[in-house]
Design a protein around this motif. Structure first.
Motif, PDB file in Angstrom:
ATOM      1  N   PHE A  51      39.345  57.818 101.125  1.00 31.29           N
ATOM      2  CA  PHE A  51      40.243  58.386 100.115  1.00 31.29           C
ATOM      3  C   PHE A  51      40.606  57.333  99.057  1.00 31.29           C
ATOM      4  O   PHE A  51      40.639  57.627  97.863  1.00 31.29           O
ATOM      5  CB  PHE A  51      41.516  58.945 100.774  1.00 31.29           C
ATOM      6  N   ASP A  52      40.873  56.103  99.513  1.00 33.41           N
ATOM      7  CA  ASP A  52      41.217  55.042  98.558  1.00 33.41           C
ATOM      8  C   ASP A  52      40.078  54.800  97.573  1.00 33.41           C
ATOM      9  O   ASP A  52      40.299  54.511  96.401  1.00 33.41           O
ATOM     10  CB  ASP A  52      41.541  53.735  99.303  1.00 33.41           C
ATOM     11  N   LYS A  59      39.873  57.873  94.981  1.00 28.83           N
ATOM     12  CA  LYS A  59      41.017  58.125  94.098  1.00 28.83           C
ATOM     13  C   LYS A  59      40.787  57.555  92.698  1.00 28.83           C
ATOM     14  O   LYS A  59      40.395  56.406  92.543  1.00 28.83           O
ATOM     15  CB  LYS A  59      42.286  57.535  94.696  1.00 28.83           C
ATOM     16  N   ALA A 108      42.692  65.326  91.059  1.00 29.78           N
ATOM     17  CA  ALA A 108      43.847  64.527  90.620  1.00 29.78           C
ATOM     18  C   ALA A 108      45.116  65.354  90.744  1.00 29.78           C
ATOM     19  O   ALA A 108      45.053  66.567  90.977  1.00 29.78           O
ATOM     20  CB  ALA A 108      43.634  64.087  89.174  1.00 29.78           C
ATOM     21  N   TRP A 147      44.991  66.485  94.448  1.00 26.86           N
ATOM     22  CA  TRP A 147      44.577  65.330  95.239  1.00 26.86           C
ATOM     23  C   TRP A 147      45.157  65.401  96.659  1.00 26.86           C
ATOM     24  O   TRP A 147      44.439  65.224  97.645  1.00 26.86           O
ATOM     25  CB  TRP A 147      44.973  64.025  94.553  1.00 26.86           C
TER      26      TRP A 147
END
Ligand code: SF4
Lengths: 204, 475
Positions: free
Chosen positions: B241-242, B245, B252, B256
């Motif tokens: 996920f990091d 992003k 977004a 998100w």
């Protein structure tokens, strides 16, 4: 290379002479080297099949053997067609004249690519493939016929071998529906429903 | 039969119908195309009078044939030019987005899709390229297809597929300093064989996998296909996920958070059932190098080329063919094998962290005399990021060439190729006979850091001797 028409419609049986390419893990880079992929059509590929292997052993590669000319069956060993997904590999074999492959096992993408062209990849156990290869070594011009119904491979000299083919592909070939496009297109409503429901297509 | 794995869940979510032949119609969430395997598919589509059903779900780039020196159009090679022009025309005709040269987004298809955030957990991803397995790093089910299937996806956004079995590859411990995901995957393939994965999807899991960066996970999943597995994946987690992003095509805002919740729900559950499980210990893996003509013929850099007696009987014919072709002596250490060409790049190891690892080795050192060494970033974005931190200057100062992005000498459809019997140290994925453009050319696969070490020494050498010792917590 033969002028046999490309596969079309239901396929009940395949007959002809065979060419043996022995060895495990024969990859698609060998079946058709990458430089021949620089094309926007498949037409010319037949003459380029196994190009580098054939150049490495001039006139002694199985595909250059006089008895192999006009052959329509290919007999291989394990994991044939591994590596690249290039459909150029089965296309090259098909355009050379191959209409069916018999081997111990196949790489998955290659298997599917062959099926999409109407070329069955039959499997047989290790010993069976070795005895078939031995029979062909003894009589390279041996005439063979494979029946899709019984999955028997019969040779003109009376020998025979039991082959395997997954039920799905077998049914597709027997019914002539080995080309999936029309089936896929017939489920448009189901497809649209799924598109309407998948989280990543609908803002999650 | 597997149940409750990510593979099972994604499969069920994308199942459109059961087909008469016994296969399943599977919806494809992301379709990637490039210039080599798409022209015949578009031609077939036109012959059948069909249109592209979901042009917004297909994304194109050009990678295999692009020159890595001058990319000015028209290309010097008329066939390469024709292939790109055909792709451009097909994309324009059918309304498909093409990330072309100079767009800032061009690159190897398996590098750019993750980089743009197109590849996301829980998707089905297909591309006419076997290394599509790469995208499984994000917890997508991603696999390579042939050109007839490219036509099918264009026409119907779906494919006729059979379900795979699922094998969990559980890796305990941690990789040591100087040992990378490339070594891990070469080790797995060496152990399970190049046909060991046929019929399986590989789920990579365990403590050693959980700490891998997304780029390392991509290297791992990229080569699942070399182990015979049509797809490989890692369950999505915080690292996934990091990484996603903020990428251009990632969700977004409020979407998100919903996306993360959905993605998290797809990971294999603790009580998931697998068809098979194989365990490995990461701590014992050394930098790994191939000595033969399949990616399964790999050994630790501190080992010797296996003798015939050490080779299982059914692998001996292939070993003999490899001795002949590679001209390497059985029983002789692989370290010290002289090389001619050193190639850093490809969809396996052409990302920023790969170039960083190689640059760390090259920094302040010189490429050995007579060695041709070159670096091909995996994409325009990778090139820009590497240049921003000065990696290009590190490589150039060390005597490497710094090239434009593309597949390059991974398969040599562009002017970058081996000549005659040259032997390469290569960070790519295939050491097949003739793979790198010369019918008698030879390839030793290894990590990018190991390729850099080979370039400096002029021969295969253990990169661990060139690196400062780093405790593994700091990896
Ligand atoms: S880098 Fe190599 S393996 Fe990857 S897509 Fe390009 S040619 Fe294929």
């Amino acid at each position: 290379m033969t002028s046999t028409p490309f596969p079309m419609g239901p396929i009940q049986a395949l007959r002809g002479r065979a060419v043996v390419v022995a060895g495990d893990d024969i990859d698609t880079d060998r079946i058709i080297p990458a430089r021949f992929l620089k094309c926007i059509a498949f037409e010319g590929l037949g003459s380029q099949v196994f190009a580098d292997d054939r150049a490495e052993r001039p006139a002694s590669h199985p595909f250059d053997h006089p008895a192999a000319q006009g052959a329509s069956l290919l007999v291989v060993n394990r994991n044939f067609g591994c590596g690249s997904s290039r459909e150029h590999a089965p296309q090259a074999l098909m355009r050379w004249g191959i209409r069916a492959v018999v081997g111990e096992s196949f790489a998955e993408i290659f298997y599917g690519n062959c099926l999409a062209l109407g070329i069955p990849c039959f499997t047989a156990p290790h010993d069976g493939v070795l005895s078939l290869q031995a029979a062909l070594a003894a009589i390279p011009t041996l005439q063979l016929v494979v029946c899709l119904d019984s999955l028997r491979l019969e040779a003109a000299d009376g020998q025979s071998w039991q082959l395997e083919l997954q039920p799905g592909p077998r049914q597709m070939l027997l019914s002539g529906q080995w080309d999936a496009t029309s089936q896929l297109l017939s489920n448009g409503a189901d497809l649209d429903r799924l598109v309407g429901a998948l989280p990543y297509l609908n803002g999650f | 039969m597997s149940a409750g794995t990510l593979y099972d869940k994604v499969w069920d979510l994308h199942r459109v119908a059961e087909l008469p032949g016994g296969s399943t119609q599977l919806f494809i969430g992301l379709h990637l195309i490039h210039e080599v395997t798409s022209p015949q598919a578009f031609a077939a589509l036109n012959d059948l009078g069909l249109s592209v059903r979901h042009p917004e779900r297909t994304v194109a780039t050009v990678d295999h044939i692009v020159p890595t020196t001058s990319q000015a159009r028209p290309f010097a090679d008329p066939l390469a030019e024709q292939m790109l022009a055909t792709l451009e025309a097909n994309c324009a005709e059918h309304g498909i987005t093409l990330h072309g040269i100079g767009s800032g987004r061009q690159g190897i298809v398996h590098v750019i899709a993750p980089e743009l955030g197109l590849t996301q957990p829980g998707m089905t991803v297909a591309c006419g390229d076997s290394h599509t397995s790469t995208h499984g790093a994000f917890g997508a089910i991603a696999f390579g297809i042939g050109t007839s299937q490219v036509r099918d996806v264009l026409a119907s956004q779906s494919l006729a597929m059979g379900k795979l079995k699922v094998r969990r590859i559980w890796v305990e411990g941690q990789l040591q300093s100087g040992v990378y995901a490339k070594d891990l995957v070469l080790h797995v393939i060496r152990s399970l064989g190049v046909k060991g994965g046929v019929g399986y999807a590989y789920e990579f899991a365990g403590p050693a996998i959980e700490v891998l960066s997304m780029e390392e996970r991509m290297t791992l999943c990229n080569m699942a296909i070399e182990g015979g597995a049509r797809c490989g994946y890692v369950n999505p987690d915080q690292i996934t996920f990091d990484d996603l992003k903020g990428r251009p095509f990632a969700p977004a805002g409020a979407a998100w958070d919903r996306a993360v919740a959905w993605w998290s729900s797809l990971a294999s559950g603790p009580d998931a059932l697998y068809d098979d499980e194989v365990r490995f210990d990461a701590t014992v893996i050394a930098p790994t190098v191939t000595w033969g003509i399949t990616p399964g013929q790999g050994i630790g850099v501190d080992e010797a080329v296996p003798t015939l007696e050490q080779t299982p009987p059914d692998e001996r014919p292939l070993a003999q063919e490899a001795y002949r072709y590679m001209d390497l002596q059985p029983g002789k250490p692989i370290a010290g094998t002289p090389v001619d060409v050193c190639f850093i790049g490809s969809c396996t190891n052409g990302r920023l962290s790969d170039l960083q690892a190689a640059a760390a080795v090259a920094k302040g050192r010189r490429v050995a005399p007579g060695i041709k060494a070159f670096v091909v970033p995996g994409s325009e974005q990778v090139a820009a990021a590497a240049e921003a931190e000065g990696l290009d200057r590190v490589f150039l100062a060390a005597g490497f060439e710094w090239r434009e992005p593309g597949c390059s000498m991974c398969l040599a459809m562009n002017p970058d190729r081996l000549e005659g019997r040259q032997i390469s140290a290569s960070s790519s994925n295939r050491n097949f006979k003739g793979r790198q453009g010369s019918a008698s050319g030879r390839t030793l696969l290894m990590s990018p850091a190991m390729v850099a070490a080979a370039a400096i020494a002029g021969k295969v050498s253990d990169v661990r001797q060139l690196l400062p010792t780093v405790p593994c917590q700091q990896r």
